[in-house]
Design a protein around this motif. Structure first.
Motif, mmCIF file in Angstrom:
data_model
loop_
_atom_site.group_PDB
_atom_site.id
_atom_site.type_symbol
_atom_site.label_atom_id
_atom_site.label_comp_id
_atom_site.label_asym_id
_atom_site.label_seq_id
_atom_site.Cartn_x
_atom_site.Cartn_y
_atom_site.Cartn_z
ATOM 1 N N ILE A 1 0.852 -1.199 0.000
ATOM 2 C CA ILE A 1 0.000 0.000 0.000
ATOM 3 C C ILE A 1 0.882 1.242 0.000
ATOM 4 N N GLY A 2 1.964 1.207 0.792
ATOM 5 C CA GLY A 2 2.904 2.328 0.805
ATOM 6 C C GLY A 2 3.582 2.504 -0.538
ATOM 7 N N ALA A 3 4.010 1.391 -1.130
ATOM 8 C CA ALA A 3 4.727 1.448 -2.410
ATOM 9 C C ALA A 3 3.816 2.005 -3.506
ATOM 10 N N TYR A 4 2.583 1.501 -3.582
ATOM 11 C CA TYR A 4 1.660 1.966 -4.620
ATOM 12 C C TYR A 4 1.258 3.423 -4.403
ATOM 13 N N THR A 5 1.057 3.806 -3.132
ATOM 14 C CA THR A 5 0.731 5.211 -2.840
ATOM 15 C C THR A 5 1.839 6.115 -3.380
ATOM 16 N N ALA A 6 3.081 5.744 -3.074
ATOM 17 C CA ALA A 6 4.217 6.562 -3.479
ATOM 18 C C ALA A 6 4.351 6.582 -5.001
ATOM 19 N N ALA B 1 -0.886 3.881 4.685
ATOM 20 C CA ALA B 1 -0.772 2.511 5.216
ATOM 21 C C ALA B 1 -1.216 2.473 6.672
ATOM 22 N N GLY B 2 -0.856 3.514 7.441
ATOM 23 C CA GLY B 2 -1.213 3.551 8.860
ATOM 24 C C GLY B 2 -2.718 3.617 9.069
ATOM 25 N N LEU B 3 -3.417 4.385 8.223
ATOM 26 C CA LEU B 3 -4.872 4.489 8.363
ATOM 27 C C LEU B 3 -5.533 3.145 8.066
ATOM 28 N N ILE B 4 -5.074 2.497 6.988
ATOM 29 C CA ILE B 4 -5.652 1.186 6.672
ATOM 30 C C ILE B 4 -5.262 0.174 7.754
ATOM 31 N N ALA C 1 -4.893 0.915 10.875
ATOM 32 C CA ALA C 1 -5.760 1.180 12.025
ATOM 33 C C ALA C 1 -7.081 0.429 11.854
ATOM 34 N N LEU C 2 -7.556 0.323 10.613
ATOM 35 C CA LEU C 2 -8.772 -0.459 10.360
ATOM 36 C C LEU C 2 -8.546 -1.926 10.735
ATOM 37 N N LEU C 3 -7.357 -2.443 10.358
ATOM 38 C CA LEU C 3 -7.031 -3.820 10.742
ATOM 39 C C LEU C 3 -6.988 -3.931 12.266
ATOM 40 N N GLY C 4 -6.496 -2.863 12.913
ATOM 41 C CA GLY C 4 -6.493 -2.833 14.372
ATOM 42 C C GLY C 4 -7.907 -2.966 14.922
ATOM 43 N N LEU C 5 -8.858 -2.281 14.291
ATOM 44 C CA LEU C 5 -10.263 -2.381 14.722
ATOM 45 C C LEU C 5 -10.762 -3.820 14.564
ATOM 46 N N VAL C 6 -10.348 -4.463 13.450
ATOM 47 C CA VAL C 6 -10.742 -5.858 13.237
ATOM 48 C C VAL C 6 -10.170 -6.731 14.357
ATOM 49 N N SER C 7 -8.919 -6.414 14.760
ATOM 50 C CA SER C 7 -8.252 -7.249 15.763
ATOM 51 C C SER C 7 -8.956 -7.196 17.116
ATOM 52 N N LEU C 8 -9.832 -6.219 17.312
ATOM 53 C CA LEU C 8 -10.572 -6.170 18.573
ATOM 54 C C LEU C 8 -11.628 -7.261 18.599
ATOM 55 N N THR D 1 -7.319 -13.753 9.211
ATOM 56 C CA THR D 1 -7.844 -12.496 8.667
ATOM 57 C C THR D 1 -6.747 -11.697 7.966
ATOM 58 N N THR D 2 -5.549 -11.659 8.588
ATOM 59 C CA THR D 2 -4.469 -10.877 7.987
ATOM 60 C C THR D 2 -4.012 -11.505 6.675
ATOM 61 N N ILE D 3 -4.050 -12.847 6.593
ATOM 62 C CA ILE D 3 -3.726 -13.513 5.315
ATOM 63 C C ILE D 3 -4.715 -13.037 4.261
ATOM 64 N N GLY D 4 -5.986 -13.024 4.632
ATOM 65 C CA GLY D 4 -7.034 -12.594 3.702
ATOM 66 C C GLY D 4 -6.794 -11.181 3.215
ATOM 67 N N ILE D 5 -6.433 -10.298 4.139
ATOM 68 C CA ILE D 5 -6.179 -8.897 3.774
ATOM 69 C C ILE D 5 -5.036 -8.820 2.764
ATOM 70 N N ASN D 6 -4.018 -9.655 2.961
ATOM 71 C CA ASN D 6 -2.889 -9.667 2.036
ATOM 72 C C ASN D 6 -3.342 -10.051 0.617
#
Lengths: 306, 254
Positions: free
Chosen positions: A40-45, A67-70, A72-79, A89-94
């Motif tokens: 996400i960082g690489a593509y943004t740049a 990348a940090g904002l997205i 943070a969303l993963l952080g919300l999922v981790s709750l 879940t993280t594999i899926g996100i990848n």
């Protein structure tokens, strides 16, 4: 020249491993999709400089924030999902992230994205410049991690890693600190992505695939999760191995997998983790050395007394 | 509510589906006293604790700390307001040192705000405060060990040291003697008496009647989520309802 390129590759892995260590090592949250945030960082740049014409240096903070904002969303999922389920879940996100890069025409789809090397003082940045930039960032990141370890943040993350219920019972806001860990870790991966894109000058979705996530995780597991020294060592070892064994590059994953199994069986703390064999030996030697020094200076003191 | 009440629980209810784990329970904990909550297995003692601490949200009723309502708050908020607890099954932070385990509980307001979370935690002040607590619980010698390597008795002591590091208004102990040997239990009774002597207000869940009778000033007896008796140990000992709850009724046996 070859050494410089290898150094840059290893340096990028060190940055990625240190950033994952904040999430998985300090906060104890498994993440098997760290490469997604690198991507996400690489593509943004890449989009910022190649398509929108922004300056390279501006992409560093912007990639980190995206990348940090997205993250943070993963952080919300981790709750909501924990442990094994979070790992899945993280594999899926990848996979989803890679698929988006691969099938969206704007992101270059299967052609990837080309970027130009950035300018520094009117001159194109060479490999040596990138190496210096990366080493400087590694030093800063190590200092930052050291600060986390010494601060209340480090203790709070340690509480969450060990026992969420007990952490809450002593006043630690578990949800908030999980999101903080995910945000910091993924933002740093995004920043690394921006450098990677401009160093490679060409990015392709498969650079950020699940395999890359596994490599980053292997580095911190093999080196010693939760420690700066272990994480850096792990990244260097797994970064150098493919260079030394180029002739068997097809079997790289087999090698990583084998190493992981061996480590889990014989040294789950990692090579240089806090309770690992090597680190205990080292601490033993060091305390013996200190003791001997103390004795010698004690003798010196006694002699001068006489 | 009496003037020196620290915690008042009013008509508290906690239902899990159709099960009334806590059914309209009311009582007060007064400043400086040790209140015991006893009852047979499954009486709802630990559920009561978890509802007070915010782990469960009450179905109905109120919990007041002093004059402030704390029901519905999150566990970490209730902890910061001064309710500290230990767990029936010890929950130390296993891979961290004993000293760090205690310092962690001294974070308080540092756990909010960027400046707070990045400030140094192991200051000389905090280290000496933590050491004093470890000394109080007689585990200072274990200071640099990993908490997970401690024996069960030491883990329990560490949990109490950690809870005291919050400087709590009220200390909740969930069966601190469960699983301990006779000698270790005796030592624990001494520790609790010591805490009482220094003015700590304690609420204690205890399965073992003998221990509860020795250390508690007052007892609340639960059975199937209902408060069946309340009073000083001597009176509880002879209460027929309590004896029935623990031993069954005569005609059950006959």
């Amino acid at each position: 020249m070859y050494e410089v390129v290898v150094g840059i590759n290893i340096g990028i892995f060190i940055l990625l491993a240190l950033s994952l260590n904040i999430i998985t090592g300090y906060a104890g949250q498994p993440s098997l999709g760290h490469a997604a945030f690198f991507g996400i960082g690489a593509y943004t740049a890449a989009i910022m400089t190649a398509k929108l014409g922004y300056n390279f240096w501006l992409t560093l903070p912007c990639s980190a924030v995206t990348a940090g904002l997205i993250g943070a969303l993963l952080g919300l999922v981790s709750l909501r999902v924990r442990n094994d389920f979070l790992a899945i879940t993280t594999i899926g996100i990848n996979f989803v992230t890679v698929a988006i890069f691969q099938y969206t025409p704007y992101f270059g789809a299967s052609f990837g994205l080309g970027v130009e090397r950035p300018q520094l003082f009117g001159q194109e940045m060479g490999n040596m410049h990138f190496l210096v930039l990366i080493v400087a960032l590694i030093v800063l990141l190590c200092l930052f991690c050291r600060r986390i370890e010494k601060s209340w943040l480090g203790l709070a993350l340690g509480g969450i890693r060990n026992n969420e219920e007990a952490a809450a019972s002593i006043g630690i806001n578990v949800n908030m600190f999980k999101i903080i860990a995910f945000t910091i870790g993924t933002a740093l991966a995004g920043l690394t992505g921006a450098i990677y894109a401009h160093h490679m000058t060409f990015i392709y979705s498969s650079d950020f695939a699940f395999v890359t996530s596994i490599s980053i995780l292997s580095m911190i597991v093999i080196g010693g999760m939760g420690t700066i020294r272990g994480t850096v060592t792990g990244a260097i070892i797994l970064g150098i191995i493919p260079e030394l064994f180029r002739f068997m590059s097809d079997y790289r994953m087999l090698l990583y997998g084998g190493l992981l199994v061996l480590m889990m069986r014989f040294q789950p703390e990692g090579l240089l983790g806090d309770n690992s064999f090597l680190w205990r030996q080292f601490k033993g030697l060091y305390s013996r050395y200190r003791l001997r020094q103390g004795l010698e200076s004690g003798k010196g003191g006694a002699a001068s007394d006489g | 509510m009496t003037a020196n009440s620290i915690l008042s629980v009013r008509n508290l209810q906690k239902h899990f589906g159709g099960l009334k784990a806590i059914d309209t329970v009311s009582f007060e904990v007064n400043k400086g006293e040790t209140l015991g909550v006893i009852g047979p297995n499954g009486a709802g003692k630990t559920t009561l604790f978890n509802t007070i601490c915010g782990v469960y949200e009450p179905t109905a009723g109120e919990v007041l700390l002093g004059t402030q309502a704390i029901h519905g708050l999150k566990p970490h908020q209730i902890a910061r307001l001064g309710v500290a607890r230990t767990f029936q099954i010890s929950h130390p932070f296993r891979d961290m040192t004993v000293l760090d385990n205690v310092i962690m509980a001294m974070g308080g307001s540092h756990y909010t705000g960027l400046k707070g979370i990045f400030s140094i935690s192991r200051t000389h002040d905090n280290i000496s405060k933590a050491e004093a607590l470890l000394a109080k619980l007689h585990i200072l010698a274990q200071r640099d060990k990993r908490a997970g390597d401690l024996s069960l008795g030491y883990m329990r002591r560490l949990e109490i040291a950690r809870a005291l590091a919050l400087e709590p208004k009220l200390l909740l102990l969930d069966e601190p003697c469960a699983g301990l040997s006779h000698d270790a239990t005796q030592e624990f009774i001494d520790i609790i008496s010591q805490l009482k002597a220094t003015g700590t207000t304690i609420m204690l869940v205890e399965h073992n009647m003998a221990i509860a009778m020795t250390v508690c000033d007052r007892l609340v007896v639960l059975n199937y989520g209902v408060k069946i008796a309340e009073g000083p140990p001597a009176a509880i000992k002879n209460n027929t309802l309590v004896i029935e709850a623990y031993l069954g009724r005569d005609d059950d046996i006959a």
